[in-house]
Design an enzyme around this catalytic site. Structure first.
Site, PDB file in Angstrom:
ATOM      1  N   VAL A  40      -1.412  -8.944  -3.756  1.00 29.49           N
ATOM      2  CA  VAL A  40      -1.128  -8.051  -2.853  1.00 29.49           C
ATOM      3  C   VAL A  40      -1.982  -7.904  -1.619  1.00 29.49           C
ATOM      4  O   VAL A  40      -3.339  -8.094  -1.831  1.00 29.49           O
ATOM      5  CB  VAL A  40      -1.422  -6.382  -3.592  1.00 29.49           C
ATOM      6  CG1 VAL A  40      -0.817  -5.426  -2.497  1.00 29.49           C
ATOM      7  CG2 VAL A  40      -0.513  -6.469  -4.657  1.00 29.49           C
ATOM      8  N   LYS A  41      -1.455  -8.080  -0.370  1.00 28.07           N
ATOM      9  CA  LYS A  41      -2.213  -8.146   0.672  1.00 28.07           C
ATOM     10  C   LYS A  41      -2.464  -6.782   1.199  1.00 28.07           C
ATOM     11  O   LYS A  41      -1.384  -5.839   1.573  1.00 28.07           O
ATOM     12  CB  LYS A  41      -1.218  -8.972   1.820  1.00 28.07           C
ATOM     13  CG  LYS A  41      -2.125  -9.794   2.901  1.00 28.07           C
ATOM     14  CD  LYS A  41      -1.087 -10.517   3.374  1.00 28.07           C
ATOM     15  CE  LYS A  41      -1.888 -11.477   4.567  1.00 28.07           C
ATOM     16  NZ  LYS A  41      -1.019 -12.252   5.472  1.00 28.07           N
TER      17      LYS A  41
END
Length: 216
Positions: free
Chosen positions: A82-83
């Site tokens: 997850v960015k």
């Protein structure tokens, strides 16, 4: 050093993956929007092609929203990372997610302070943007050297992804400085295959072979 491909173009990912060049993929909302497809479908397809980590970015700007999005994103595939943007709310989300075993990539890093704080919060990766720093009159690669040195000094496990790569020299400098990953646009990676002396050598070999065939 690992090569991540910085794109959401599935065809390009397949092309370079077949060459053994893709250790992972990074995407962002802009890259996915260019593909004109459903966000989740693109991420799932990329994850089915690439064994390594695939970064998918949240849209929310508040910690609660980021956490909620992150929990949904990791349901798409086991290799989703997850960015998260480098903000206070972002690091709050990273702190929660890391305790849940969710891998995170803190993006839009422009200083060693930010990288260190992201690592302290529990980020799996930090992504300093070298090209954008260059555009701003700074030497982006100086930041990479600084972050790598700090992380080495203290045995910090967070990996450094060199982002906003503009040309092959950025990639080589990243390797020289000990960065863990360079995330590379396919246009830059394509340039790395080529050298005029290679072309000249192939041309010379072919001429010699043709001459040999004539004289048999």
């Amino acid at each position: 050093m690992k090569f991540f491909l910085d794109t959401a173009n599935v065809d390009k990912i397949k092309e370079f993956n077949d060459l053994g060049m893709v250790d992972g993929v990074t995407t962002n909302p802009t890259l996915i929007a260019k593909e004109g497809r459903d966000f989740h479908e693109v991420i799932k397809e990329i994850c089915s092609i690439v064994d390594g980590p695939v970064s998918a970015e949240v849209i929310a700007l508040d910690a609660e929203g980021m956490i909620e999005e992150a929990r949904e994103l990791v349901k798409l595939a086991d290799n989703v990372v997850v960015k998260i943007p480098m903000t206070k709310e972002g690091l709050k989300a990273v702190n929660v997610l890391s305790k849940e075993g969710i891998q995170t990539n803190v993006t839009l890093i422009f200083s060693a302070n930010q990288a260190l704080m992201a690592a302290k919060a529990g980020a799996t990766y930090v992504s300093p943007f070298v090209g954008r720093l260059d555009d701003n009159g700074q030497n982006g690669m100086d930041l990479i050297a600084e972050i790598v040195q700090i992380f080495t000094n203290y045995g910090i496990a967070t990996e450094v992804i060199v982002a906003s790569v503009r040309h092959p020299i950025h990639v080589i400098q990243s390797a020289e400085m000990g960065a863990d990953v360079a995330t590379i646009p396919f246009a830059v990676l394509d340039k790395m295959f080529n050298h005029p002396l290679t072309d000249k050598g192939i041309e010379s070999f072919m001429k010699d072979w043709e001459e040999f065939q004539k004289n048999k």
